[in-house]
Write a protein that holds these residues in place. Structure first.
Motif, PDB file in Angstrom:
ATOM      1  N   LEU A 256       0.807  -1.130   0.109  1.00 39.78           N
ATOM      2  CA  LEU A 256       0.181   0.165   0.083  1.00 39.78           C
ATOM      3  C   LEU A 256       0.907   1.207   0.036  1.00 39.78           C
ATOM      4  O   LEU A 256       0.372   2.283  -0.473  1.00 39.78           O
ATOM      5  CB  LEU A 256      -0.944  -0.198   1.121  1.00 39.78           C
ATOM      6  CG  LEU A 256      -2.037  -1.049   1.107  1.00 39.78           C
ATOM      7  CD1 LEU A 256      -2.914  -1.109   2.355  1.00 39.78           C
ATOM      8  CD2 LEU A 256      -2.986  -0.752   0.013  1.00 39.78           C
ATOM      9  N   PHE A 257       2.095   1.344   0.735  1.00 38.03           N
ATOM     10  CA  PHE A 257       2.978   2.534   0.701  1.00 38.03           C
ATOM     11  C   PHE A 257       4.047   2.371  -0.289  1.00 38.03           C
ATOM     12  O   PHE A 257       4.741   3.464  -0.441  1.00 38.03           O
ATOM     13  CB  PHE A 257       3.130   2.573   2.169  1.00 38.03           C
ATOM     14  CG  PHE A 257       2.200   3.210   3.190  1.00 38.03           C
ATOM     15  CD1 PHE A 257       1.931   4.689   3.279  1.00 38.03           C
ATOM     16  CD2 PHE A 257       1.606   2.381   3.865  1.00 38.03           C
ATOM     17  CE1 PHE A 257       0.994   5.015   4.160  1.00 38.03           C
ATOM     18  CE2 PHE A 257       0.466   2.809   4.793  1.00 38.03           C
ATOM     19  CZ  PHE A 257       0.128   4.083   4.877  1.00 38.03           C
TER      20      PHE A 257
ATOM     21  N   VAL B 132      -8.994  10.892   0.154  1.00 37.64           N
ATOM     22  CA  VAL B 132      -9.636   9.781  -0.702  1.00 37.64           C
ATOM     23  C   VAL B 132      -8.963   8.484  -1.114  1.00 37.64           C
ATOM     24  O   VAL B 132      -8.084   8.975  -1.616  1.00 37.64           O
ATOM     25  CB  VAL B 132     -10.491  10.558  -1.804  1.00 37.64           C
ATOM     26  CG1 VAL B 132     -11.368   9.576  -2.630  1.00 37.64           C
ATOM     27  CG2 VAL B 132     -11.309  11.831  -1.420  1.00 37.64           C
ATOM     28  N   PHE B 133      -9.405   7.369  -0.655  1.00 38.92           N
ATOM     29  CA  PHE B 133      -8.990   6.202  -1.328  1.00 38.92           C
ATOM     30  C   PHE B 133      -9.864   5.863  -2.446  1.00 38.92           C
ATOM     31  O   PHE B 133     -11.237   5.509  -2.146  1.00 38.92           O
ATOM     32  CB  PHE B 133      -8.638   5.227  -0.266  1.00 38.92           C
ATOM     33  CG  PHE B 133      -7.908   4.116  -0.678  1.00 38.92           C
ATOM     34  CD1 PHE B 133      -6.670   4.237  -0.705  1.00 38.92           C
ATOM     35  CD2 PHE B 133      -8.496   3.049  -1.394  1.00 38.92           C
ATOM     36  CE1 PHE B 133      -5.715   2.828  -1.259  1.00 38.92           C
ATOM     37  CE2 PHE B 133      -7.728   1.888  -2.090  1.00 38.92           C
ATOM     38  CZ  PHE B 133      -6.492   1.888  -1.766  1.00 38.92           C
ATOM     39  N   ILE B 141      -7.899  -5.333 -10.117  1.00 42.39           N
ATOM     40  CA  ILE B 141      -8.150  -4.203  -8.775  1.00 42.39           C
ATOM     41  C   ILE B 141      -6.908  -3.310  -8.737  1.00 42.39           C
ATOM     42  O   ILE B 141      -5.788  -3.860  -8.608  1.00 42.39           O
ATOM     43  CB  ILE B 141      -8.579  -4.914  -7.536  1.00 42.39           C
ATOM     44  CG1 ILE B 141      -9.815  -5.857  -7.829  1.00 42.39           C
ATOM     45  CG2 ILE B 141      -8.583  -4.051  -6.425  1.00 42.39           C
ATOM     46  CD1 ILE B 141     -10.191  -6.459  -6.530  1.00 42.39           C
ATOM     47  N   ALA B 142      -6.979  -2.239  -8.830  1.00 38.65           N
ATOM     48  CA  ALA B 142      -6.126  -1.331  -8.330  1.00 38.65           C
ATOM     49  C   ALA B 142      -6.533  -0.012  -7.555  1.00 38.65           C
ATOM     50  O   ALA B 142      -7.947   0.010  -7.417  1.00 38.65           O
ATOM     51  CB  ALA B 142      -5.470  -0.530  -9.638  1.00 38.65           C
ATOM     52  N   GLY B 143      -5.730   0.797  -6.834  1.00 39.98           N
ATOM     53  CA  GLY B 143      -6.396   1.673  -6.147  1.00 39.98           C
ATOM     54  C   GLY B 143      -5.315   2.890  -6.061  1.00 39.98           C
ATOM     55  O   GLY B 143      -4.289   2.661  -6.614  1.00 39.98           O
ATOM     56  N   GLY B 156       8.850   4.876  -5.799  1.00 37.91           N
ATOM     57  CA  GLY B 156       8.637   4.474  -7.258  1.00 37.91           C
ATOM     58  C   GLY B 156       7.496   4.352  -7.871  1.00 37.91           C
ATOM     59  O   GLY B 156       7.170   3.797  -8.907  1.00 37.91           O
ATOM     60  N   PHE B 157       6.628   5.190  -7.332  1.00 37.43           N
ATOM     61  CA  PHE B 157       5.519   5.667  -7.835  1.00 37.43           C
ATOM     62  C   PHE B 157       4.491   4.349  -7.887  1.00 37.43           C
ATOM     63  O   PHE B 157       3.665   3.976  -8.718  1.00 37.43           O
ATOM     64  CB  PHE B 157       5.387   6.197  -9.268  1.00 37.43           C
ATOM     65  CG  PHE B 157       6.230   7.122  -9.419  1.00 37.43           C
ATOM     66  CD1 PHE B 157       5.805   8.711  -8.934  1.00 37.43           C
ATOM     67  CD2 PHE B 157       7.308   7.310  -9.948  1.00 37.43           C
ATOM     68  CE1 PHE B 157       6.779   9.697  -8.956  1.00 37.43           C
ATOM     69  CE2 PHE B 157       8.227   8.424  -9.975  1.00 37.43           C
ATOM     70  CZ  PHE B 157       7.914   9.643  -9.439  1.00 37.43           C
ATOM     71  N   MET B 158       4.610   3.653  -6.755  1.00 33.26           N
ATOM     72  CA  MET B 158       4.008   2.067  -6.858  1.00 33.26           C
ATOM     73  C   MET B 158       3.047   1.837  -5.528  1.00 33.26           C
ATOM     74  O   MET B 158       2.574   0.742  -5.391  1.00 33.26           O
ATOM     75  CB  MET B 158       5.142   0.986  -6.788  1.00 33.26           C
ATOM     76  CG  MET B 158       6.117   0.976  -8.144  1.00 33.26           C
ATOM     77  SD  MET B 158       7.049  -0.331  -8.289  1.00 33.26           S
ATOM     78  CE  MET B 158       7.955  -0.477  -6.589  1.00 33.26           C
ATOM     79  N   ALA B 159       2.641   2.931  -5.073  1.00 37.77           N
ATOM     80  CA  ALA B 159       1.839   2.722  -3.798  1.00 37.77           C
ATOM     81  C   ALA B 159       0.240   2.430  -4.278  1.00 37.77           C
ATOM     82  O   ALA B 159       0.025   2.578  -5.570  1.00 37.77           O
ATOM     83  CB  ALA B 159       1.711   4.047  -2.989  1.00 37.77           C
ATOM     84  N   GLY B 160      -0.402   1.687  -3.175  1.00 36.32           N
ATOM     85  CA  GLY B 160      -1.960   1.753  -3.428  1.00 36.32           C
ATOM     86  C   GLY B 160      -2.551   0.595  -4.305  1.00 36.32           C
ATOM     87  O   GLY B 160      -3.427   0.278  -4.479  1.00 36.32           O
ATOM     88  N   GLU B 161      -1.241  -0.545  -4.261  1.00 36.74           N
ATOM     89  CA  GLU B 161      -1.734  -1.587  -4.945  1.00 36.74           C
ATOM     90  C   GLU B 161      -2.674  -2.844  -4.251  1.00 36.74           C
ATOM     91  O   GLU B 161      -2.375  -4.033  -4.282  1.00 36.74           O
ATOM     92  CB  GLU B 161      -0.465  -2.494  -5.544  1.00 36.74           C
ATOM     93  CG  GLU B 161       0.126  -1.733  -6.751  1.00 36.74           C
ATOM     94  CD  GLU B 161      -0.890  -1.957  -8.072  1.00 36.74           C
ATOM     95  OE1 GLU B 161      -1.883  -2.391  -8.351  1.00 36.74           O
ATOM     96  OE2 GLU B 161      -0.384  -0.978  -9.048  1.00 36.74           O
ATOM     97  N   VAL B 162      -3.705  -2.194  -3.844  1.00 36.30           N
ATOM     98  CA  VAL B 162      -4.663  -2.993  -2.931  1.00 36.30           C
ATOM     99  C   VAL B 162      -4.898  -4.303  -3.290  1.00 36.30           C
ATOM    100  O   VAL B 162      -5.288  -5.138  -2.499  1.00 36.30           O
ATOM    101  CB  VAL B 162      -5.615  -2.268  -2.535  1.00 36.30           C
ATOM    102  CG1 VAL B 162      -6.686  -1.653  -3.692  1.00 36.30           C
ATOM    103  CG2 VAL B 162      -6.539  -2.814  -1.325  1.00 36.30           C
TER     104      VAL B 162
END
Lengths: 320, 320
Positions: A256-257, B132-133, B141-143, B156-162
């Motif tokens: 997530l981070f 906002v998430f 699925i992505a976030g 590395g701009f890779m956050a949020g990969e729920v």
């Protein structure tokens, strides 16, 4: 040369530290917080300690640029207000403004764990990494994220509470009211509880010895580490399980981070590789390899001085 | 009046939209991306489409302030580079700079999901919320997280990969190589897979009917929703399970990011309350009440136009 003050305020003790502009801790003094004597006493004493540590080190107050303070509880670091700190008896108290009046210097406050993690990220074990997630394994578990020198707050300044993620298969009731939170397993208390419960149901272990000598003796996380080193099966089982549960929670944090570095502080982090080896394995098995490949995991370096150094670093960042 | 262009670039189609300064979508045109004809073709065609949509709406190119584009794959939005987009055949391609040359206007790019979530946060279902998430339940699925108008990137701009959090009790191998990722359960494909697998082992269901008529027919997430509405036990079981797993993952998101609002987009979000009711229940049961009490959960509003509106909003934010 410019100097900075970093303050680590706890429910029991308060530490006031003097740092130079390179964030090197020159000197620190420690007193009882005196929370029972009221907020005005607490802050007046801190203001006196600021003067004292300056005098002690022959630093002119004109060379003091700013003051940072880490406080327990919920903090609004933007307004400098302590929203709620149960063990200080503070609620919606404008700490920064009042301490600024008492000292005549700019004051910035934040939550103690965020200050600690900020210290490790900027001047400690994670220095040089852009994105740092820090976790403290103490009595409880807390976390914070530093993104290119900026603390991450989320809504209501409540982000990062990794200790309160309920973990599958865990059922112990947490202080927060949920069941099976990471904190109930991987904090110092959580490790001790696992040992206590296993001994109570008669599991054979070297740790029984302590209770033979004194049936009322407390079994601590340190006892588990000691027994682990003596090859005790139960202690090894507890450390492996704890590391695995910790790793599972941190895997979610990584995905997530996307941190470049995870720093692990707090008393229970002294278990070191006993805990970190199974934890690393579990993180690795639960994240996509591009996260793992760029990730560094380090134990905290600043230990007791993290709060003081972090608070001063934070004040400096706010005044830059 | 100033105008903006928002572009939603996909592997198959590209949509170019014209927006006014209030981020109202005035007009849009759609073409085949033509990825097989090379990157120069793709970007030249987009530049032509920009001119075309301006002419069509009698907007002077001098009134076009900037262009935003959402692209699939890994994007470095700061440098404007597409690091990797497999279905476009792009690797380390300086998209923003090249499109800027072709159009003579400032161009800003980011990942398509981040652009969609940015649109919902700034001009859609989550407008007015600070933190906002957003999660998209599509083929995968992505976030993404928007914090006071700023996208959150992580290392590395890779956050949020729920979508790539492995969920306990799930064992299906994910496209990413891990096992049991949220994406294998709660995406449109994941829902369809659960139905297909249950039918394959002979579970009784109204959904069997479709296969009786055509044994090769694909069972989709929409079929599961339809059967759910007809009271089909298997379909209800799948939706409840899916909502619960989704809720468990989002509970971790809530505790770590402390969002004020969660917006749920993508095709599978059309399952609506069938999925959201068990999801909400699970989130509520797995977060501390102060997170839940301040949390709003909404379905996406911008649907097909989210990428275009989000991209234009993002360009505007970068030029403000």
């Amino acid at each position: 040369m410019e100097h900075w003050i970093g303050i680590d305020l706890g429910g029991t003790n308060v530490v006031v530290g003097l740092l130079n502009d390179e964030m090197k801790l020159i000197s620190k003094i420690k007193r009882s917080t005196g929370a029972d004597q009221g907020s005005e006493f607490v802050l007046s004493q801190i203001a006196e300690m600021v003067d004292e540590v300056l005098e002690l080190n022959h630093v002119d107050k004109n060379d003091l640029r700013g003051i940072g303070m880490g406080s327990p509880g919920f903090i609004d670091p933007i307004r400098g207000v302590c929203l709620l700190a149960v063990n200080l008896g503070w609620k919606d108290y404008p700490v920064a403004a009042r301490l600024q009046e008492l000292t005549g210097k700019p004051v910035f406050i934040d939550n103690d764990v965020r200050m600690y993690v900020y210290g490790e990220a900027m001047n400690g074990a994670s220095q040089g990494h852009d994105c740092v997630f820090g976790i403290t394994l103490g009595t409880g578990i807390a976390g914070a994220f530093v993104d290119h020198g900026q603390l991450f707050y989320g809504g209501g300044f409540m982000a990062g509470e990794v200790g309160h993620i309920p973990m599958d298969g865990e059922h112990h009731t947490c202080g927060c009211g949920l069941k099976g939170c990471l904190e109930t397993v991987a904090s110092a208390n959580g490790i001790a509880r696992q040992a206590r419960e296993a001994l109570a149901v008669g599991r054979a272990s070297l740790m029984q010895q302590k209770l033979v000598n004194d049936p009322q003796a407390a079994i601590t996380a340190v006892d588990v580490s000691k027994a682990y080193d003596d090859g005790d099966e139960l202690a090894i089982e507890i450390m492996n399980h704890t590391g695995k549960v910790l790793g599972k929670a941190l895997a979610s944090v990584v995905t997530l981070f996307s941190p470049d570095c995870i720093v692990i502080g707090g008393g229970a982090a002294q278990a070191g590789e006993r805990l970190f080896a199974p934890m690393r394995e579990e993180i690795k098995n639960n994240v996509i390899s591009f996260y793992w490949d760029k990730l560094t995991i380090v134990p905290g370096q600043l230990i007791d001085d993290g709060g003081v150094i972090g608070s001063a670093s934070y004040a400096k960042s706010r005044l830059s």
